[in-house]
Design a protein around this motif. Structure first.
Motif, PDB file in Angstrom:
ATOM      1  N   GLY A  67       0.788  -1.218   0.000  1.00 14.14           N
ATOM      2  CA  GLY A  67       0.000   0.000   0.000  1.00 14.14           C
ATOM      3  C   GLY A  67       0.820   1.268   0.000  1.00 14.14           C
ATOM      4  N   ASP A  68       2.092   1.179   0.373  1.00 15.27           N
ATOM      5  CA  ASP A  68       2.952   2.361   0.375  1.00 15.27           C
ATOM      6  C   ASP A  68       3.267   2.804  -1.054  1.00 15.27           C
ATOM      7  N   HIS A  83       4.213   1.683  -6.448  1.00 13.73           N
ATOM      8  CA  HIS A  83       3.055   1.434  -5.587  1.00 13.73           C
ATOM      9  C   HIS A  83       3.226   0.001  -5.093  1.00 13.73           C
ATOM     10  N   ILE A  84       3.576  -0.142  -3.813  1.00  9.47           N
ATOM     11  CA  ILE A  84       3.966  -1.445  -3.277  1.00  9.47           C
ATOM     12  C   ILE A  84       2.751  -2.367  -3.168  1.00  9.47           C
ATOM     13  N   GLY A  85       2.900  -3.573  -3.696  1.00  7.96           N
ATOM     14  CA  GLY A  85       1.834  -4.559  -3.646  1.00  7.96           C
ATOM     15  C   GLY A  85       1.996  -5.537  -2.498  1.00  7.96           C
ATOM     16  N   ASN A  94       4.850  -5.125 -12.116  1.00  9.61           N
ATOM     17  CA  ASN A  94       4.239  -4.713 -13.373  1.00  9.61           C
ATOM     18  C   ASN A  94       4.730  -3.296 -13.666  1.00  9.61           C
ATOM     19  N   ILE A  95       5.484  -3.150 -14.736  1.00 13.56           N
ATOM     20  CA  ILE A  95       6.216  -1.910 -14.992  1.00 13.56           C
ATOM     21  C   ILE A  95       5.661  -1.208 -16.229  1.00 13.56           C
ATOM     22  N   LEU A 284      -3.172  -3.432  -4.708  1.00 11.64           N
ATOM     23  CA  LEU A 284      -2.475  -4.229  -5.715  1.00 11.64           C
ATOM     24  C   LEU A 284      -1.855  -5.488  -5.110  1.00 11.64           C
ATOM     25  N   LYS A 285      -1.937  -6.583  -5.832  1.00 11.36           N
ATOM     26  CA  LYS A 285      -1.224  -7.799  -5.446  1.00 11.36           C
ATOM     27  C   LYS A 285       0.273  -7.643  -5.777  1.00 11.36           C
ATOM     28  N   LYS A 286       0.581  -7.325  -7.035  1.00  4.98           N
ATOM     29  CA  LYS A 286       1.969  -7.114  -7.452  1.00  4.98           C
ATOM     30  C   LYS A 286       2.308  -5.633  -7.376  1.00  4.98           C
TER      31      LYS A 286
END
Length: 467
Positions: A67-68, A83-85, A94-95, A284-286
């Motif tokens: 979430g960070d 966006h940390i998953g 995912n870039i 996000l998961k990833k």
């Protein structure tokens, strides 16, 4: 394969969202006409959406968890956002990657001179341009001047209604007989792209002086104005980065307002839509990553280009803050990542149909463009995405009802181009080129379809969530 025109599929609600994204995009284009300005705009938007400076997290001894949101800036010309998953970073990211530099004209380090009572700035063009397109246009001057004491002076002249503009002159048609016999690539030579900045001489102070003319008086007048307005001395040009770009704001194009005409859409149309997609995703998961990078137009070289270690080093810092330092986990994170190398594609132009292969061309309003490979002629210099990855991309786009198309850049032997995809593929990650179709690419004013801008935004969001 025929694709549906996206305009025919929108509901009233979707049309409203399309216009919202288009308006936001145009505002960002006007705010970011240089790579430095794009970084400032991206950081401003990111901070408004809760992103923190990675340096501050490191300095404060903090950590990162799901979430960070953090960002890192390189030399004010490139920026990376994370966006940390929930999943471990070593499972990959995912870039979204796009470049924020655009073809332009740069001011040299010893630029100001006078010739027959006209003052000029000496220039050197940047990137692939048709030089004849840059003459007799209203031009603006953007950039920074850094003085010896470290003070930075921001320069932006030519964008406000009350500002003066500048110009590169051209030969009048009445005397251009020999000029018009030249090939287009030399009809305007690089050394003739100098910027006209003044013609009024500085008067002598003495009232009784018979001859008020003074040597290089026009140049001295310009220097005096620079000193009065910006506290700049001539030597300060040595440590300046000044870019010459078309003056004026982005505009709706067409009676139906279906298109956008603006400077720098290659590749800011992909950069800003990627940024918007990052801002509008949650839970996000990833881990999602957005790279907005400099120097693509000249080979992705230098400390702020994709060939530098800035991206790799920044991922290592994020890894250390989230999961602890590990060279092996870093290598796994890079190899297990998936990327959209987002760069523009050539839109089919019926006025120049001879250089396109219609079945493999990108069309306006047919959605986000995917290029399995780029390069030139025999795919030279290309990243070539594998079929399994293409199938995953198709599934992700279809899951989120994104309009998309597959294309190549013109006929096989007509030319070609490259992106940052092959650089990132060196890590072993899955990479494919994607972007928005553009008319008049690399011209001072480029044209895109609002529908494609909207579908790019949707497509980048789908990629972050579904891959």
């Amino acid at each position: 394969m025929e694709r549906t025109n996206a305009w025919l599929t929108y509901s009233e609600g979707e049309l409203g969202e399309l216009e919202r994204i288009s308006s936001l995009y145009k505002a960002c284009l006007d705010e970011g006409k240089t790579e430095r300005e794009c970084v400032k705009a991206a950081v401003r938007i990111a901070v408004e959406h809760g992103y923190r400076d990675l340096k501050e997290v490191i300095t404060s001894g903090g950590s990162l968890s799901a979430g960070d949101k953090v960002y890192a800036v390189c030399m004010e010309k490139s920026v990376i956002l994370f966006h940390i998953g929930e999943n471990p970073l070593e499972e990959g990211m995912n870039i979204l990657g796009a470049h924020i530099d655009s073809p332009r004209i740069d001011v040299k380090q010893n630029p100001l001179y006078e010739n027959e009572e006209l003052a000029y700035l000496d220039t050197h063009y940047y990137g692939g341009i048709k030089k004849y397109q840059w003459v007799t246009l209203p031009l603006a001057l953007h950039g920074v001047v850094v003085k010896k004491d470290g003070t930075t002076v921001d320069i932006c002249i030519g964008e406000k209604e009350e500002d003066p503009v500048f110009a590169v002159t051209d030969l009048l048609v009445h005397l251009a007989g020999k000029q018009l016999e030249k090939k287009a690539n030399i009809v305007i030579e690089g050394e003739k792209l100098d910027l006209l900045v003044g013609s009024r001489p500085l008067k002598k102070e003495e009232e009784d002086a018979q001859d008020k003319a003074e040597k290089e008086a026009v140049k001295k007048q310009i220097l005096q104005l620079l000193k009065e307005t910006y506290q700049i001395e001539e030597e300060d040009f040595f440590s300046a980065e000044l870019e010459i770009v078309p003056a004026g704001r982005s505009r709706d194009c067409g009676l139906d307002r279906s298109m956008i005409m603006a400077y720098g859409q290659d590749d800011r149309v992909c950069a800003f839509t990627s940024l918007f997609a990052m801002m509008d995703t949650a839970d996000l998961k990833k881990t999602a990553c957005c790279i907005l990078v400099d120097k693509e137009e000249i080979g992705s070289v230098g400390a702020t280009g994709m060939h530098s270690r800035f991206f790799e080093n920044t991922v290592a810092e994020v890894m250390a803050l989230k999961e602890g330092e590990s060279e092996l986990k870093l290598r796994r994170a890079l190899q297990n990542s998936k990327m959209l190398s987002s760069d523009v594609s050539a839109a089919y132009d019926p006025m120049y149909a001879e250089v396109f292969e219609k079945r493999s061309s990108a069309f306006f309003a047919k959605g986000l463009v995917f290029n399995k490979f780029t390069g030139s002629r025999g795919k030279s210099g290309s990243n070539d995405a594998n079929a399994e990855y293409l199938a995953q991309i198709r599934r992700a786009m279809d899951e989120q009802n994104v309009a998309y198309q597959f294309a190549e850049l013109g006929k096989v032997d007509a030319g070609g181009g490259g992106t940052i995809a092959y650089i990132m593929a060196n890590y072993g990650m899955e990479v494919i080129d994607s972007g928005v179709a553009v008319l008049c690419m690399h011209a001072p004013w480029e044209i895109t379809s609002k529908a494609d801008v909207y579908e790019a935004y949707k497509g980048y969001k789908a990629f972050i969530r579904e891959m």
